[in-house]
Write a protein that holds these residues in place. Structure first.
Motif, PDB file in Angstrom:
ATOM      1  N   PRO A   1       0.831  -1.208   0.000  1.00  0.00           N
ATOM      2  CA  PRO A   1       0.000   0.000   0.000  1.00  0.00           C
ATOM      3  C   PRO A   1       0.863   1.256   0.000  1.00  0.00           C
ATOM      4  O   PRO A   1       1.886   1.342   0.683  1.00  0.00           O
ATOM      5  N   ALA A   2       0.441   2.248  -0.798  1.00  0.00           N
ATOM      6  CA  ALA A   2       1.181   3.521  -0.884  1.00  0.00           C
ATOM      7  C   ALA A   2       0.191   4.670  -0.777  1.00  0.00           C
ATOM      8  O   ALA A   2      -0.072   5.386  -1.749  1.00  0.00           O
ATOM      9  N   PRO A   3      -0.398   4.874   0.418  1.00  0.00           N
ATOM     10  CA  PRO A   3      -1.412   5.921   0.582  1.00  0.00           C
ATOM     11  C   PRO A   3      -0.883   7.314   0.283  1.00  0.00           C
ATOM     12  O   PRO A   3      -1.656   8.219  -0.044  1.00  0.00           O
ATOM     13  N   GLU A   4       0.431   7.495   0.373  1.00  0.00           N
ATOM     14  CA  GLU A   4       0.993   8.814   0.094  1.00  0.00           C
ATOM     15  C   GLU A   4       0.824   9.204  -1.381  1.00  0.00           C
ATOM     16  O   GLU A   4       0.912  10.392  -1.727  1.00  0.00           O
ATOM     17  N   LEU A   5       0.533   8.198  -2.240  1.00  0.00           N
ATOM     18  CA  LEU A   5       0.314   8.460  -3.664  1.00  0.00           C
ATOM     19  C   LEU A   5      -1.153   8.690  -3.992  1.00  0.00           C
ATOM     20  O   LEU A   5      -1.493   8.994  -5.134  1.00  0.00           O
ATOM     21  N   GLY A   6      -2.003   8.533  -2.988  1.00  0.00           N
ATOM     22  CA  GLY A   6      -3.429   8.692  -3.206  1.00  0.00           C
ATOM     23  C   GLY A   6      -4.181   7.441  -2.803  1.00  0.00           C
ATOM     24  O   GLY A   6      -3.616   6.346  -2.692  1.00  0.00           O
ATOM     25  N   GLU A   7      -5.450   7.580  -2.590  1.00  0.00           N
ATOM     26  CA  GLU A   7      -6.273   6.460  -2.154  1.00  0.00           C
ATOM     27  C   GLU A   7      -6.254   5.335  -3.187  1.00  0.00           C
ATOM     28  O   GLU A   7      -6.379   5.555  -4.393  1.00  0.00           O
ATOM     29  N   GLY A   8      -6.061   4.094  -2.700  1.00  0.00           N
ATOM     30  CA  GLY A   8      -6.060   2.934  -3.575  1.00  0.00           C
ATOM     31  C   GLY A   8      -4.773   2.731  -4.345  1.00  0.00           C
ATOM     32  O   GLY A   8      -4.728   1.911  -5.272  1.00  0.00           O
ATOM     33  N   SER A   9      -3.704   3.440  -3.980  1.00  0.00           N
ATOM     34  CA  SER A   9      -2.434   3.308  -4.697  1.00  0.00           C
ATOM     35  C   SER A   9      -1.530   2.285  -4.013  1.00  0.00           C
ATOM     36  O   SER A   9      -1.540   2.127  -2.784  1.00  0.00           O
ATOM     37  N   PHE A  10      -0.732   1.611  -4.811  1.00  0.00           N
ATOM     38  CA  PHE A  10       0.209   0.604  -4.316  1.00  0.00           C
ATOM     39  C   PHE A  10       1.530   0.733  -5.075  1.00  0.00           C
ATOM     40  O   PHE A  10       1.587   1.275  -6.174  1.00  0.00           O
ATOM     41  N   ARG A  11       2.568   0.194  -4.456  1.00  0.00           N
ATOM     42  CA  ARG A  11       3.864   0.074  -5.114  1.00  0.00           C
ATOM     43  C   ARG A  11       4.190  -1.411  -5.301  1.00  0.00           C
ATOM     44  O   ARG A  11       3.853  -2.232  -4.442  1.00  0.00           O
ATOM     45  N   VAL A  12       4.832  -1.722  -6.413  1.00  0.00           N
ATOM     46  CA  VAL A  12       5.233  -3.099  -6.710  1.00  0.00           C
ATOM     47  C   VAL A  12       6.749  -3.167  -6.724  1.00  0.00           C
ATOM     48  O   VAL A  12       7.420  -2.354  -7.376  1.00  0.00           O
ATOM     49  N   ASN A  13       7.289  -4.172  -5.997  1.00  0.00           N
ATOM     50  CA  ASN A  13       8.730  -4.386  -5.961  1.00  0.00           C
ATOM     51  C   ASN A  13       9.033  -5.867  -6.150  1.00  0.00           C
ATOM     52  O   ASN A  13       8.418  -6.727  -5.504  1.00  0.00           O
ATOM     53  N   GLY A  14       9.962  -6.154  -7.052  1.00  0.00           N
ATOM     54  CA  GLY A  14      10.344  -7.537  -7.302  1.00  0.00           C
ATOM     55  C   GLY A  14      11.046  -7.684  -8.635  1.00  0.00           C
ATOM     56  O   GLY A  14      11.154  -6.732  -9.416  1.00  0.00           O
ATOM     57  N   THR A  15      11.533  -8.882  -8.878  1.00  0.00           N
ATOM     58  CA  THR A  15      12.235  -9.188 -10.126  1.00  0.00           C
ATOM     59  C   THR A  15      11.679 -10.485 -10.708  1.00  0.00           C
ATOM     60  O   THR A  15      11.522 -11.472  -9.981  1.00  0.00           O
ATOM     61  N   LYS A  16      11.399 -10.455 -11.994  1.00  0.00           N
ATOM     62  CA  LYS A  16      10.844 -11.619 -12.684  1.00  0.00           C
ATOM     63  C   LYS A  16      11.747 -12.013 -13.843  1.00  0.00           C
ATOM     64  O   LYS A  16      12.300 -11.150 -14.542  1.00  0.00           O
TER      65      LYS A  16
END
Length: 450
Positions: free
Chosen positions: A175-190
């Protein structure tokens, strides 16, 4: 280029004798007949094919050189997208072509005969489309349908390598509420992120940190937090755009998070049948090119069966066997696609209350079985036929300039995905002990210490 995962739990059943009975065989035949009956109402295939074949011809003309020079088919995939290829499965009323699954896979086989890298690069796209056309009407569905019709493409970003145990996932959605409601950050490697380098959106398998649930994060590829490396080092399927996708605080909104356990149930079979189309198309491409080489060859041997190479019955037999393998491959792909259509139709019938869950599961089991049996049959058939094809041209067939070996390399590479030997064991267990094939398969590090 990745093994896919499905979270529908496998079921187990057996007859009292531990063997399949004639009654069970009859029921299986009835399911097959139902699939065939429900795929009779469809658009005209010739019209669909005629729309795309000129593009396929242009793709085929440069396929060998692109492979030799490692030039990604960016322009070719974009031309297909602009012609509506990515919206083949979208209903006509919503701006697509309304193609059935057998028609889709027949076209993918034709495309594979032009350049086998491209249908595999689009594998993740068509799976995501299949999932989205099955959801109920509403703003979320309309949003994606509109994107498909505009020519936007979706890439695959599922598999993680290294010390990731089977079934585990290290890519996180935070969750990334600092970006606005319902925002998320994705981290990883595929890794094995097939087609992502060509895509506008990335079908990314991940885990939410706030709920612990597995999700598909549909991440926009056009942002600074997403990078791709074309570092797939296989000896075949070199221009599928597979390689590493890295997410560093990539942004995704909650309406682009899809609960993984709600994905369409026949997805593992779907992914596998795309690979079958790659195999079948590779054989057809080889038949075309080897036949041309035989026709144009002027040299022969003192101990040949004919004075002219193109009239030598032994050489003609080799090309004929290659053509027959191509025919068998096309038939396997088409037949497996019919069972996928049955699973698709069953999902809609379940929603409409026309069948129950058990009946829907039966259609999904039929599709999984067909994809597995097709893989078991076609993998050795294609690779052996392509290897034998080189006997039709003697030493000149090995010319690097001719690049004929790419057909075998491509088929061998596609055939190494999701090992068919395991599928053969599972099909045998079903035949002998009545155990249904699992619809859960994944790849990862072993949890068992040597």
């Amino acid at each position: 280029m990745t093994a896919q995962i499905q979270l529908t739990e496998p079921t187990t059943s057996a007859t009292d004798s531990g063997q399949a009975t004639f009654a069970e065989a009859a029921r299986e035949a009835a399911k097959v007949a139902a699939v065939t009956q429900r795929t009779t109402q469809q658009p005209d295939y010739n019209e669909l094919a005629l729309h795309f074949r000129p593009i396929f011809e242009r793709i085929a003309a440069g396929a060998s050189q692109r492979e030799q020079d490692h030039v990604l088919p960016v322009a070719q995939i974009r031309e297909l997208a602009e012609a509506g290829f990515g919206a083949l499965r979208v209903p006509v009323a919503e701006g697509g072509f309304g193609a059935t699954l057998p028609q889709l896979f027949d076209l993918l086989t034709e495309l594979a005969a032009a350049d086998s890298n491209i249908p595999q690069a689009l594998r993740g796209h068509f799976a995501f489309v299949e999932d989205r056309i099955l959801v109920e009407s509403g703003p979320a569905r309309t949003m994606w349908i509109d994107r498909f019709v505009r020519g936007e493409l979706v890439g695959n970003s599922w598999t993680e390598i290294g010390a990731v145990e089977v079934g585990d996932v290290q890519t996180k959605v935070v969750p990334a509420p600092e970006l606005g409601e319902g925002s998320f950050r994705v981290n990883g490697t595929k890794y094995y992120s097939t087609g992502s380098i060509y895509a506008d959106w990335l079908d990314t398998y991940a885990e939410r940190t706030d709920t612990g649930k597995r999700v598909i994060a549909a991440v926009s590829a056009h942002q600074a937090g997403v990078t791709h490396r074309d570092n797939w080092d296989g000896f075949g399927q070199r221009t599928t755009g597979s390689g590493t996708s890295t997410f560093v605080d990539a942004v995704v909104h909650e309406d682009h998070l899809i609960n993984f356990d709600e994905r369409f149930k026949y997805q593992t079979a779907f992914y596998q049948v795309v690979l079958l189309a790659v195999l079948a198309g590779s054989v057809r491409a080889a038949e075309r090119e080897f036949a041309t080489e035989v026709r144009q060859r002027t040299r022969t041997f003192s101990h040949a069966a004919a004075g002219i190479w193109r009239e030598d019955p032994q050489i003609l037999q080799i090309i004929g066997e290659l053509g027959a393998a191509g025919f068998a491959g096309e038939a396997i792909v088409h037949r497996a696609a019919q069972t996928l259509q049955g699973a698709h139709d069953a999902a809609l019938e379940l929603r409409a209350g026309q069948i129950d869950v058990q009946r829907e599961e039966e259609f999904n089991d039929v599709a999984e079985l067909a994809s597995a049996e097709g893989q078991i049959a076609l993998t050795p058939l294609a690779t052996n036929a392509l290897s034998h094809a080189f006997d039709a041209l003697a030493a000149s067939a090995t010319s690097v300039k001719k690049n004929l070996d790419r057909h075998w390399r491509n088929a061998r590479t596609a055939g190494n995905h999701n090992p068919w030997v395991y599928k053969a064991r599972l099909v045998g267990d079903r035949s002998v002990n009545g155990v249904q094939l699992p619809r859960v398969w994944a790849i990862g590090a072993s949890s068992t210490k040597a």
